[in-house]
Design a protein around this motif. Sequence first.
Motif, PDB file in Angstrom:
ATOM      1  N   HIS A 226       0.567  -0.962   0.175  1.00 52.60           N
ATOM      2  CA  HIS A 226       0.135   0.198  -0.292  1.00 52.60           C
ATOM      3  C   HIS A 226       1.185   1.377   0.172  1.00 52.60           C
ATOM      4  O   HIS A 226       0.663   1.938  -0.850  1.00 52.60           O
ATOM      5  N   LEU A 227       2.292   1.107   0.682  1.00 53.46           N
ATOM      6  CA  LEU A 227       2.887   2.331   1.061  1.00 53.46           C
ATOM      7  C   LEU A 227       3.101   2.823  -0.309  1.00 53.46           C
ATOM      8  O   LEU A 227       3.175   3.465  -0.968  1.00 53.46           O
ATOM      9  N   HIS A 228       3.724   1.301  -1.257  1.00 53.37           N
ATOM     10  CA  HIS A 228       4.469   1.920  -2.347  1.00 53.37           C
ATOM     11  C   HIS A 228       3.911   2.509  -3.732  1.00 53.37           C
ATOM     12  O   HIS A 228       4.305   3.383  -4.161  1.00 53.37           O
ATOM     13  N   GLU A 229       2.522   1.454  -3.348  1.00 50.60           N
ATOM     14  CA  GLU A 229       1.431   2.297  -4.386  1.00 50.60           C
ATOM     15  C   GLU A 229       1.442   3.700  -4.169  1.00 50.60           C
ATOM     16  O   GLU A 229       1.105   4.524  -4.683  1.00 50.60           O
ATOM     17  N   PHE A 230       0.947   3.783  -3.174  1.00 49.22           N
ATOM     18  CA  PHE A 230       0.604   5.225  -2.527  1.00 49.22           C
ATOM     19  C   PHE A 230       1.791   6.482  -2.603  1.00 49.22           C
ATOM     20  O   PHE A 230       0.805   7.713  -3.201  1.00 49.22           O
ATOM     21  N   ILE A 231       2.769   5.750  -2.887  1.00 53.10           N
ATOM     22  CA  ILE A 231       3.765   7.568  -2.968  1.00 53.10           C
ATOM     23  C   ILE A 231       4.538   6.874  -4.684  1.00 53.10           C
ATOM     24  O   ILE A 231       5.672   8.087  -4.711  1.00 53.10           O
ATOM     25  N   GLN A 232       4.258   5.883  -5.470  1.00 52.14           N
ATOM     26  CA  GLN A 232       5.048   5.548  -6.242  1.00 52.14           C
ATOM     27  C   GLN A 232       5.237   7.247  -6.843  1.00 52.14           C
ATOM     28  O   GLN A 232       6.351   7.121  -7.676  1.00 52.14           O
ATOM     29  N   SER A 233       3.992   7.507  -7.824  1.00 54.95           N
ATOM     30  CA  SER A 233       4.161   8.960  -8.305  1.00 54.95           C
ATOM     31  C   SER A 233       5.042   9.634  -7.569  1.00 54.95           C
ATOM     32  O   SER A 233       5.308  10.759  -8.442  1.00 54.95           O
ATOM     33  N   SER A 234       4.716   9.847  -6.539  1.00 53.44           N
ATOM     34  CA  SER A 234       5.283  11.409  -6.131  1.00 53.44           C
ATOM     35  C   SER A 234       7.633  10.911  -5.831  1.00 53.44           C
ATOM     36  O   SER A 234       7.862  11.784  -6.143  1.00 53.44           O
ATOM     37  N   ALA A 235       7.694   9.804  -6.028  1.00 53.04           N
ATOM     38  CA  ALA A 235       8.942   9.205  -5.643  1.00 53.04           C
ATOM     39  C   ALA A 235       9.541   9.020  -6.975  1.00 53.04           C
ATOM     40  O   ALA A 235      10.101   9.261  -6.612  1.00 53.04           O
ATOM     41  N   GLU A 236       8.727   8.937  -8.227  1.00 54.06           N
ATOM     42  CA  GLU A 236       9.756   8.363  -9.474  1.00 54.06           C
ATOM     43  C   GLU A 236      11.226   9.660  -9.041  1.00 54.06           C
ATOM     44  O   GLU A 236      10.620  10.896  -8.812  1.00 54.06           O
ATOM     45  N   GLY A 237      12.101   9.325  -9.614  1.00 44.78           N
ATOM     46  CA  GLY A 237      12.748  10.346  -9.850  1.00 44.78           C
ATOM     47  C   GLY A 237      14.071  10.167  -8.849  1.00 44.78           C
ATOM     48  O   GLY A 237      15.102  10.940  -9.134  1.00 44.78           O
ATOM     49  N   LEU A 238      13.499  10.139  -7.421  1.00 44.78           N
ATOM     50  CA  LEU A 238      14.475  10.539  -6.423  1.00 44.78           C
ATOM     51  C   LEU A 238      14.657   9.509  -5.659  1.00 44.78           C
ATOM     52  O   LEU A 238      13.821   8.286  -6.146  1.00 44.78           O
ATOM     53  N   THR A 239      15.626   9.964  -5.007  1.00 38.09           N
ATOM     54  CA  THR A 239      16.625   9.052  -4.040  1.00 38.09           C
ATOM     55  C   THR A 239      15.554   8.724  -3.283  1.00 38.09           C
ATOM     56  O   THR A 239      15.254   9.456  -2.000  1.00 38.09           O
ATOM     57  N   HIS A 240      15.423   7.063  -2.618  1.00 38.54           N
ATOM     58  CA  HIS A 240      14.906   7.419  -1.515  1.00 38.54           C
ATOM     59  C   HIS A 240      14.004   5.734  -1.154  1.00 38.54           C
ATOM     60  O   HIS A 240      14.549   4.713  -1.728  1.00 38.54           O
ATOM     61  N   LEU A 241      13.810   5.785   0.232  1.00 32.58           N
ATOM     62  CA  LEU A 241      13.759   4.823   0.380  1.00 32.58           C
ATOM     63  C   LEU A 241      11.979   4.432   1.362  1.00 32.58           C
ATOM     64  O   LEU A 241      11.482   5.955   1.368  1.00 32.58           O
ATOM     65  N   GLU A 242      11.201   3.195   1.416  1.00 33.73           N
ATOM     66  CA  GLU A 242      10.113   3.068   1.664  1.00 33.73           C
ATOM     67  C   GLU A 242       9.930   2.675   2.991  1.00 33.73           C
ATOM     68  O   GLU A 242      10.136   1.656   2.604  1.00 33.73           O
ATOM     69  N   VAL A 243       9.388   3.502   4.164  1.00 32.34           N
ATOM     70  CA  VAL A 243       9.904   2.815   5.511  1.00 32.34           C
ATOM     71  C   VAL A 243       8.562   2.569   6.364  1.00 32.34           C
ATOM     72  O   VAL A 243       7.610   3.302   6.431  1.00 32.34           O
ATOM     73  N   LEU A 244       8.533   1.324   7.106  1.00 30.18           N
ATOM     74  CA  LEU A 244       7.665   1.019   7.943  1.00 30.18           C
ATOM     75  C   LEU A 244       7.865   0.886   9.248  1.00 30.18           C
ATOM     76  O   LEU A 244       9.021   0.606   9.616  1.00 30.18           O
ATOM     77  N   HIS A 245       7.626   1.706  10.127  1.00 29.05           N
ATOM     78  CA  HIS A 245       7.699   1.651  11.560  1.00 29.05           C
ATOM     79  C   HIS A 245       7.261   1.503  12.473  1.00 29.05           C
ATOM     80  O   HIS A 245       6.187   2.198  12.132  1.00 29.05           O
ATOM     81  N   GLU A 246       7.704   0.513  13.150  1.00 30.04           N
ATOM     82  CA  GLU A 246       6.025  -0.215  14.193  1.00 30.04           C
ATOM     83  C   GLU A 246       6.319   1.013  15.418  1.00 30.04           C
ATOM     84  O   GLU A 246       7.774   0.958  15.927  1.00 30.04           O
ATOM     85  N   ASP A 247       5.746   1.117  16.264  1.00 26.67           N
ATOM     86  CA  ASP A 247       5.427   2.132  17.393  1.00 26.67           C
ATOM     87  C   ASP A 247       3.783   2.465  18.001  1.00 26.67           C
ATOM     88  O   ASP A 247       3.635   2.663  16.604  1.00 26.67           O
ATOM     89  N   ARG A 248       3.565   2.242  18.554  1.00 27.54           N
ATOM     90  CA  ARG A 248       2.277   2.378  19.528  1.00 27.54           C
ATOM     91  C   ARG A 248       1.608   3.926  19.095  1.00 27.54           C
ATOM     92  O   ARG A 248       0.847   3.919  19.334  1.00 27.54           O
ATOM     93  N   LYS A 249       2.993   4.291  19.045  1.00 29.52           N
ATOM     94  CA  LYS A 249       2.603   6.053  19.871  1.00 29.52           C
ATOM     95  C   LYS A 249       3.738   6.500  17.900  1.00 29.52           C
ATOM     96  O   LYS A 249       4.649   7.215  18.121  1.00 29.52           O
ATOM     97  N   THR A 250       2.379   6.966  17.530  1.00 34.14           N
ATOM     98  CA  THR A 250       3.254   7.678  15.910  1.00 34.14           C
ATOM     99  C   THR A 250       3.872   8.893  15.435  1.00 34.14           C
ATOM    100  O   THR A 250       4.939   8.853  15.405  1.00 34.14           O
ATOM    101  N   GLY A 251       3.682   9.982  16.526  1.00 36.69           N
ATOM    102  CA  GLY A 251       4.837  11.071  16.889  1.00 36.69           C
ATOM    103  C   GLY A 251       5.826  10.648  16.856  1.00 36.69           C
ATOM    104  O   GLY A 251       7.025  10.591  16.598  1.00 36.69           O
ATOM    105  N   ARG A 252       5.535   9.554  18.568  1.00 35.60           N
ATOM    106  CA  ARG A 252       6.924   9.272  18.774  1.00 35.60           C
ATOM    107  C   ARG A 252       7.541   8.281  17.808  1.00 35.60           C
ATOM    108  O   ARG A 252       8.941   8.397  17.603  1.00 35.60           O
ATOM    109  N   GLY A 253       6.660   7.167  16.977  1.00 32.94           N
ATOM    110  CA  GLY A 253       8.075   6.458  16.046  1.00 32.94           C
ATOM    111  C   GLY A 253       8.301   7.659  15.197  1.00 32.94           C
ATOM    112  O   GLY A 253       9.743   7.272  14.418  1.00 32.94           O
ATOM    113  N   ILE A 254       7.973   8.608  14.701  1.00 32.30           N
ATOM    114  CA  ILE A 254       8.403   9.714  13.632  1.00 32.30           C
ATOM    115  C   ILE A 254       9.889  10.328  13.284  1.00 32.30           C
ATOM    116  O   ILE A 254      10.606   9.720  13.679  1.00 32.30           O
TER     117      ILE A 254
END
Length: 304
Positions: A226-254
């Motif tokens: 889902h992440l790959h498909e969601f960001i695909q057009s925006s990521a085109e041509g960019l040096t990038h990573l697609e990252v899943l980070h697990e944390d119960r608290k989103t702000g802390r995870g970011i």
Amino acid sequence: MNTSLQTILVAVDFSTGSRAALEQARRLALHHGASLHVLHVIDSHALASLAESRGEAFDSAAQYSTAGGRQALESWLAQSDLPAGCTITLVIGVPLHEILEHTKSLDADLLVAGIAGAGENSVGAGSVSSKLARKSAAHVLLVRADQSQPFQKIVACVDFSEHAQRVLALTREMALQDHASVDFLHVWADPGSMLPVMGPFGESGLSMVNATLAPRDELTTALQTHLHEFIQSSAEGLTHLEVLHEDRKTGRGIADHAREAGADLIIIGALGRTNLRYLLLGSTVERVLIQSACSMLVVKPAEV
């Protein structure tokens, strides 16, 4: 989606954070062909206290401070190569109120301000900066004192909402401008970890729904797809990573991922509407503002 900036307001107070903010605002104005407006606010409360301590009338102190402040401001700004047509405004008032009102009157697309970035204050935005991010209807770029150069590593926060598309569009614009690499980040929590250990009658919370939960590997695979498909057009041509980070608290995870990745800019969306005068941030953005050790761009909804 149009991500062009037309009007940029930068609030300055002669600090090193303001110098970095001014440089970022200048670069963005030149890149977008936007008008740049510089605002300095002399704190009326501080001025009143100073006048009282000297036995001086407020109007007299205000006149003297305005003349001296403008001279100091012009000298300070002369150290930067400001674009043609840049306006310079000095007013006396409550800084937070004046900055927000000028943002509104200019119909600015972006408000830029500096935040502390040294010593014991290396983490978290200051009180005024946080309130600007919370209350401004324009996008808000909060710049660390050590970030006067182009951004090199951007963390773009993706929650799969419609508003996240604005985050992606601005991320792409910033990354292309600065030739920065991007981590497209989604913070998630295993649904099983969110369940109570025990139910109200002593039964196991996990056992009650365990049969309905997808296996962990299936869940992570689905999220990654889902992440790959969601960001695909925006990521085109960019040096990038697609990252899943697990944390119960989103702000802390970011904040944790940004720190681990050595990011110098977090781009995050502010969601929600309120019947109060100004837009309120969600708890996730508030937590990132408190915990982040890098600059931050808060992207506001198209209509507020």
